[in-house]
Design a protein around this motif. Structure first.
Motif, PDB file in Angstrom:
ATOM      1  N   GLY A 257      22.338 -31.025  -7.271  1.00 31.02           N
ATOM      2  CA  GLY A 257      22.891 -30.237  -6.364  1.00 31.02           C
ATOM      3  C   GLY A 257      22.771 -30.429  -4.703  1.00 31.02           C
ATOM      4  N   TYR A 258      22.713 -31.742  -4.215  1.00 34.18           N
ATOM      5  CA  TYR A 258      21.842 -31.739  -2.804  1.00 34.18           C
ATOM      6  C   TYR A 258      23.510 -33.031  -2.445  1.00 34.18           C
ATOM      7  N   ARG A 259      24.303 -32.883  -3.514  1.00 35.17           N
ATOM      8  CA  ARG A 259      25.476 -33.854  -2.680  1.00 35.17           C
ATOM      9  C   ARG A 259      26.154 -34.141  -1.841  1.00 35.17           C
ATOM     10  N   GLY A 260      25.901 -35.385  -1.167  1.00 35.34           N
ATOM     11  CA  GLY A 260      26.715 -35.341   0.876  1.00 35.34           C
ATOM     12  C   GLY A 260      25.833 -34.566   1.188  1.00 35.34           C
ATOM     13  N   ARG A 261      24.050 -33.845   1.473  1.00 37.40           N
ATOM     14  CA  ARG A 261      23.883 -33.328   1.465  1.00 37.40           C
ATOM     15  C   ARG A 261      23.140 -34.750   3.384  1.00 37.40           C
ATOM     16  N   PHE A 262      22.821 -35.744   2.811  1.00 34.73           N
ATOM     17  CA  PHE A 262      22.018 -36.747   3.625  1.00 34.73           C
ATOM     18  C   PHE A 262      23.170 -38.047   3.556  1.00 34.73           C
ATOM     19  N   ASP A 263      24.178 -37.903   3.555  1.00 37.71           N
ATOM     20  CA  ASP A 263      25.607 -38.688   4.158  1.00 37.71           C
ATOM     21  C   ASP A 263      25.927 -38.719   5.423  1.00 37.71           C
ATOM     22  N   GLY A 264      24.897 -38.214   5.785  1.00 43.85           N
ATOM     23  CA  GLY A 264      25.202 -38.360   7.721  1.00 43.85           C
ATOM     24  C   GLY A 264      24.310 -39.834   7.879  1.00 43.85           C
ATOM     25  N   GLY A 265      22.880 -39.923   6.818  1.00 48.11           N
ATOM     26  CA  GLY A 265      21.861 -40.915   7.519  1.00 48.11           C
ATOM     27  C   GLY A 265      20.242 -40.597   7.563  1.00 48.11           C
ATOM     28  N   TRP A 266      19.865 -41.063   8.216  1.00 46.59           N
ATOM     29  CA  TRP A 266      18.344 -40.952   8.710  1.00 46.59           C
ATOM     30  C   TRP A 266      18.333 -40.657  10.191  1.00 46.59           C
ATOM     31  N   GLU A 267      18.842 -41.524  11.155  1.00 45.02           N
ATOM     32  CA  GLU A 267      19.050 -40.916  12.043  1.00 45.02           C
ATOM     33  C   GLU A 267      19.201 -39.445  12.316  1.00 45.02           C
ATOM     34  N   ALA A 268      20.744 -38.731  11.550  1.00 48.83           N
ATOM     35  CA  ALA A 268      20.934 -37.247  11.913  1.00 48.83           C
ATOM     36  C   ALA A 268      20.028 -36.683  10.828  1.00 48.83           C
ATOM     37  N   LEU A 269      18.708 -37.340  10.088  1.00 47.32           N
ATOM     38  CA  LEU A 269      18.327 -36.553   9.442  1.00 47.32           C
ATOM     39  C   LEU A 269      16.859 -36.428  10.177  1.00 47.32           C
ATOM     40  N   ARG A 270      17.084 -37.125  11.216  1.00 49.59           N
ATOM     41  CA  ARG A 270      15.460 -37.121  12.196  1.00 49.59           C
ATOM     42  C   ARG A 270      15.643 -36.258  12.880  1.00 49.59           C
ATOM     43  N   GLN A 271      16.811 -36.463  13.246  1.00 51.43           N
ATOM     44  CA  GLN A 271      17.286 -34.475  14.637  1.00 51.43           C
ATOM     45  C   GLN A 271      17.570 -33.582  14.778  1.00 51.43           C
ATOM     46  N   ALA A 272      18.462 -33.869  13.017  1.00 52.58           N
ATOM     47  CA  ALA A 272      17.979 -32.269  12.853  1.00 52.58           C
ATOM     48  C   ALA A 272      16.560 -31.339  11.793  1.00 52.58           C
ATOM     49  N   ARG A 273      15.613 -32.441  11.828  1.00 49.19           N
ATOM     50  CA  ARG A 273      14.607 -32.277  11.305  1.00 49.19           C
ATOM     51  C   ARG A 273      13.738 -31.675  12.742  1.00 49.19           C
ATOM     52  N   THR A 274      13.622 -32.549  13.393  1.00 46.68           N
ATOM     53  CA  THR A 274      12.801 -32.515  15.451  1.00 46.68           C
ATOM     54  C   THR A 274      13.582 -30.913  15.637  1.00 46.68           C
ATOM     55  N   ALA A 275      14.469 -30.195  15.913  1.00 44.28           N
ATOM     56  CA  ALA A 275      15.296 -29.503  15.818  1.00 44.28           C
ATOM     57  C   ALA A 275      14.402 -28.160  15.177  1.00 44.28           C
ATOM     58  N   ARG A 276      14.353 -28.431  13.835  1.00 45.73           N
ATOM     59  CA  ARG A 276      14.208 -27.081  13.408  1.00 45.73           C
ATOM     60  C   ARG A 276      12.421 -26.967  13.499  1.00 45.73           C
ATOM     61  N   ALA A 277      11.697 -27.976  13.633  1.00 44.13           N
ATOM     62  CA  ALA A 277      11.002 -28.002  14.493  1.00 44.13           C
ATOM     63  C   ALA A 277      10.209 -27.630  14.946  1.00 44.13           C
ATOM     64  N   ARG A 278      11.422 -27.828  16.443  1.00 42.21           N
ATOM     65  CA  ARG A 278      10.596 -26.159  17.487  1.00 42.21           C
ATOM     66  C   ARG A 278      11.076 -25.429  17.690  1.00 42.21           C
ATOM     67  N   GLN A 279      12.496 -25.279  16.723  1.00 40.82           N
ATOM     68  CA  GLN A 279      12.963 -24.075  16.319  1.00 40.82           C
ATOM     69  C   GLN A 279      11.701 -23.309  15.711  1.00 40.82           C
ATOM     70  N   LEU A 280      10.640 -23.799  14.725  1.00 42.57           N
ATOM     71  CA  LEU A 280       9.622 -22.604  13.964  1.00 42.57           C
ATOM     72  C   LEU A 280       8.282 -23.552  14.412  1.00 42.57           C
ATOM     73  N   GLY A 281       8.359 -23.895  15.643  1.00 43.79           N
ATOM     74  CA  GLY A 281       7.274 -24.214  16.411  1.00 43.79           C
ATOM     75  C   GLY A 281       5.870 -24.929  16.271  1.00 43.79           C
ATOM     76  N   LEU A 282       6.799 -26.138  15.591  1.00 45.03           N
ATOM     77  CA  LEU A 282       6.150 -27.390  15.458  1.00 45.03           C
ATOM     78  C   LEU A 282       6.080 -28.277  16.078  1.00 45.03           C
ATOM     79  N   LEU A 283       6.707 -28.334  16.801  1.00 43.88           N
ATOM     80  CA  LEU A 283       7.042 -29.072  18.087  1.00 43.88           C
ATOM     81  C   LEU A 283       6.924 -28.154  19.218  1.00 43.88           C
ATOM     82  N   PRO A 284       6.371 -28.267  20.044  1.00 44.61           N
ATOM     83  CA  PRO A 284       5.954 -26.799  21.395  1.00 44.61           C
ATOM     84  C   PRO A 284       7.725 -27.758  22.084  1.00 44.61           C
ATOM     85  N   ASP A 285       7.946 -26.571  22.970  1.00 49.93           N
ATOM     86  CA  ASP A 285       9.203 -27.175  23.947  1.00 49.93           C
ATOM     87  C   ASP A 285       8.873 -27.849  25.010  1.00 49.93           C
TER      88      ASP A 285
END
Length: 604
Positions: A257-285
Motif C-alpha cells: 500500500g506504500y508503493r512509491g511513497r518513499f522513492d524520493g529518498g531520505w532527504e525528501a522525507l525529512r523535509q516533508a516531516r519537518t514541514a508537517r511538524a511546523r503545521q502541527l505545532g511540533l516545531l515552533p515557527d
C-alpha cells in the motif's frame, strides 16, 4: 525463591496498605506530588491497556503526521490526549523498566541493555538489568487492588524464575525474553542470541511454527482478557509490540500500500516531516532543524537498485506500523463486543526513537544469515526469511524534527509519541509540557485508585491525571529538573533548557546547552553565551547521578565495540563447536590422505 518470597510479602503489605489508606500519595523526586487517588467504591475502576511500540519515532503515527495509516490509534488520539513534550530513554530496557515502575532506570535496576553492558559493571546495583527485588511494578500495584494483570510481547527485563512477567505481578503472560526476534517464526534475529526465548506464564512457550507477531500478540492478549467475564474484575493489559524493531517485516498486503511513497529518498522525507511538524505545532515557527550527518549517503548518487531496496525497506516499515494498528483495531472491537470499551483507559507510546543499525552488512553476518535461513534482497523483502532494516539515513529522516536517533539522548532518540484516551480523559487534548516515561505508572495507579505502598521505593514520576482531566497549568514547574543517562549518553532538562552529552561515534562526549522550547532541533549551542546556566544544569546533573547511582564507564568504551564483544562471548560455545568440527574434518581428511599415500607407495 527468597526474591519471590519478598515479592509475595510486599503484595500482602500492599493489600493491607490499600485497606488502611484512603489516599494515594506518590511523591516525585523533585518534590512534585501526585493528584489524590480515586476511591474505588465511589466509581467503576477502569480497565487499562498500555500499548508500547518498539523504535517508533515521534512522527510515525498518523496522529503525529506520519505516513503510515493508523486509523485506530488516530481514533484514540481524537478521543483523548496527545502529548507533544513526552520523553523517554534512548534504549528499550531502561524505558520499559521506567514505564512499568515509575522509577528512574538505575533505581529500577535497568541502567542499560545487556547487549552493550561491560563485564565489569555486571551485578552492580542498578546494572543487574532486572527489576530490583524491592521495586514494585504497576502490575503488582494493580493486582494488589484486585486487577487481573495480563501481558503479551517483548519483556527484556530479566531472565528466569522471579524475573519474567509471572514473577513481576502478571497473572498471564506470553513474553519474549530478548531484545527482539523474527516476526514470522520463533527464531533469533542476531548473533547475540542462539534462540528466540518465548515464555508463557514463566515456562517455555509452545509457539506456532509460523505467525505474524502483531497478530499473535493481540490474539493472545485477547484470549487472556476473555478468560474472565466482562465486568467481573478490572484488568491491566500490557501489549509490548515488536513493531518496528529489526527485523522490519510486514505482510505484503500492508507494505504494498506504500508503493512509491518513499522513492524520493531520505532527504525528501525529512523535509516533508519537518514541514508537517511546523503545521502541527511540533516545531515552533522559525525554529531551525539540522540536516543529515556529514557522512550520510546522497540518495541521488546511489545506484538504482540500491535506491529501490532502500525505498522498499521503508514501504515495509510503514506497512509494519499499519499491520500493528489493524491488530489493535481488532482488540478495540473485542472490547466493544464485551461492553468494556467505554471503561478502558488506553496508553499508546514508544520506547525510544528510530533504529539506525544495519545488521546485514556487519562482518560475519553473511554466514550467520545463511545458517539461520535469512536473506536480504528486494524480492520478498519484509516477508518470512527476510532480515530487513531501514538504516541510519532513514532513521535520521524519521526522527524529524529532532536530531539523531535511538541510542542517543538528542531529541531524535528520546522524544516519542504518547496518547492517553479513555474514561476521565478530556477529549481532543493536546499537552505540550515536559513529561517523562516515569510518569506513566503513577498516572495509571492514580486512575485505578491504587493505594500507597510505603515499603516500596518512592516513584520518581508524577501523576498526569490532573492535566488529562482538563486541568490547566504546567506539568512540571520551571525549576524542576529531570535527568536521563544510558551508557554514557546523558541529558538533563530544567525549564526551557536542556544539557545533552552524546558519546562516540556520533558525539564527542562534551556537554552542550540548548533552549529546547525555542530550538527543539538542537541547532544553537548556548554554552558560550550562557556559561552560568550551563554550570547550574551540570550541578543538577551531578546531583541526579549521585541520587540514582550512575556508574562510570570503563576507559575506551563504545556501544559498538561492546556489542561485538558481548555477541562473540555469547556465541563462543557455538564457535568452539564449529572449530572442533572443522578440526575433525581437517584431521580426518589428513589421515585419509596419509593412508592413501602409504598405500600408493606400497603398491609401487
Amino acid at each position: 525463591e527468597s526474591r519471590m518470597a519478598r515479592k509475595t510479602a510486599r503484595r500482602k503489605l500492599a493489600l493491607c496498605a490499600g485497606a488502611a489508606a484512603g489516599v494515594l500519595s506518590l511523591l516525585g523526586a523533585e518534590g512534585a506530588s501526585a493528584a489524590p487517588a480515586l476511591k474505588g467504591p465511589e466509581r467503576t475502576r477502569p480497565n487499562i491497556i498500555v500499548i508500547l511500540f518498539d523504535d517508533v519515532a515521534l512522527m510515525d503515527l498518523g496522529a503525529y503526521g506520519g505516513e503510515a495509516r493508523t486509523p485506530n490509534i488516530d481514533r484514540l488520539a481524537r478521543q483523548g490526549a496527545r502529548f507533544t513534550g513526552y520523553r523517554t530513554s534512548p534504549l528499550c530496557t531502561p524505558s520499559r523498566a521506567m514505564l512499568l515502575t515509575g522509577l528512574d532506570n538505575h533505581r529500577a535496576g535497568a541502567a542499560t541493555i545487556e547487549e552493550i553492558l561491560p563485564p565489569e559493571m555486571r551485578n552492580r546495583p542498578g546494572y543487574r538489568l532486572r527489576i530490583e527485588p524491592e521495586v514494585l511494578t504497576i502490575a503488582e500495584r494493580l493486582r494488589a487492588e484486585g486487577y487481573r494483570t495480563l501481558m503479551a510481547g517483548k519483556w527484556h527485563l530479566g531472565h528466569g524464575p522471579g524475573e519474567l512477567p509471572d514473577g513481576q505481578g502478571f497473572d498471564r503472560s506470553l513474553a519474549l525474553d530478548a531484545s527482539g526476534a523474527d516476526n514470522w517464526a520463533p527464531r533469533p534475529y542476531m548473533p547475540y542470541y542462539t534462540e528466540a526465548p518465548w515464555y508463557e506464564d514463566g515456562r517455555p512457550a509452545k509457539m506456532p511454527g509460523s505467525f505474524y507477531s502483531s497478530d499473535l500478540l493481540v490474539d493472545r492478549l485477547t484470549r487472556y482478557i476473555d478468560e474472565a467475564p466482562a465486568g467481573r474484575a478490572p484488568f491491566f493489559a500490557y501489549l509490548a509490540l515488536q513493531a518496528v524493531h529489526i527485523p522490519v517485516q510486514a505482510p505484503a498486503r500492508y507494505a504494498d500500500g506504500y508503493r512509491g511513497r518513499f522513492d524520493g529518498g531520505w532527504e525528501a522525507l525529512r523535509q516533508a516531516r519537518t514541514a508537517r511538524a511546523r503545521q502541527l505545532g511540533l516545531l515552533p515557527d522559525g525554529a531551525a532543524v539540522d540536516g543529515f550527518s556529514p557522512d550520510a549517503r546522497d540518495w541521488d548518487a546511489l545506484p538504482a537498485h540500491e535506491r529501490r531496496i532502500a525505498a522498499r525497506s521503508m514501504e515495509v516499515y510503514a506497512g509494519m506500523i499499519e499491520a500493528a494498528d489493524a491488530a489493535i483495531g481488532r482488540l478495540i472491537q473485542r472490547l466493544e463486543a464485551r461492553g468494556e470499551l467505554d471503561n478502558t483507559l488506553f496508553v499508546v507510546t514508544s520506547d525510544n526513537g528510530p533504529e539506525p543499525s544495519d545488521p546485514v552488512h556487519q562482518r560475519g553476518m553473511g554466514l550467520w544469515m545463511r545458517t539461520h535461513g535469512y536473506a536480504w534482497r528486494l524480492e520478498g523483502l519484509g516477508g518470512p526469511g527476510s532480515l530487513n532494516y531501514i538504516g541510519r539515513e532513514w532513521a535520521e529522516a524519521l526522527a524529524a524534527p529532532g536530531r539523531r536517533y535511538k541510542f542517543y539522548v538528542s531529541e531524535g532518540g528520546i522524544r516519542a509519541p504518547l496518547i492517553v484516551s479513555g474514561p476521565g480523559v478530556a477529549p481532543g487534548r493536546r499537552i505540550d509540557g515536559l513529561t517523562f516515561v516515569t510518569d506513566v505508572t503513577p498516572t495509571l495507579a492514580d486512575f485505578a485508585g491504587a493505594r500507597a505502598t510505603p515499603e516500596a521505593p518512592a516513584m520518581d514520576g508524577i501523576s498526569l491525571r490532573a492535566v488529562l482531566e482538563g486541568g490547566g497549568g504546567a506539568v512540571r514547574g520551571p525549576n524542576s529538573s529531570l535527568g536521563i543517562e544510558v551508557s554514557g549518553n546523558a541529558a538533563l532538562y530544567r525549564g526551557d533548557y536542556k544539557i545533552v552529552r552524546d558519546m562516540p561515534p556520533l558525539g564527542d562526549g562534551r556537554w552542550r546547552l540548548y533552549d529546547i522550547a525555542r530550538d527543539p532541533g538542537e541547532t544553537r549551542e548556548l554554552s558560550g553565551a550562557e556559561p552560568e546556566r550551563l554550570q547550574a544544569l551540570l550541578a543538577d546533573y551531578a546531583a541526579y547521578e549521585a541520587r540514582v547511582g550512575v556508574a562510570p564507564l570503563p576507559p575506551g568504551y563504545t556501544i559498538q565495540k561492546q556489542l561485538t564483544a558481548n555477541a562473540l562471548a555469547r556465541q563462543a560455545p557455538l564457535l568452539a563447536a564449529l572449530v572442533g568440527v572443522l578440526a575433525l574434518v581437517v584431521g580426518g581428511a589428513g589421515l585419509l590422505a596419509w593412508r592413501w599415500r602409504r598405500r600408493g607407495r606400497g603398491g609401487a
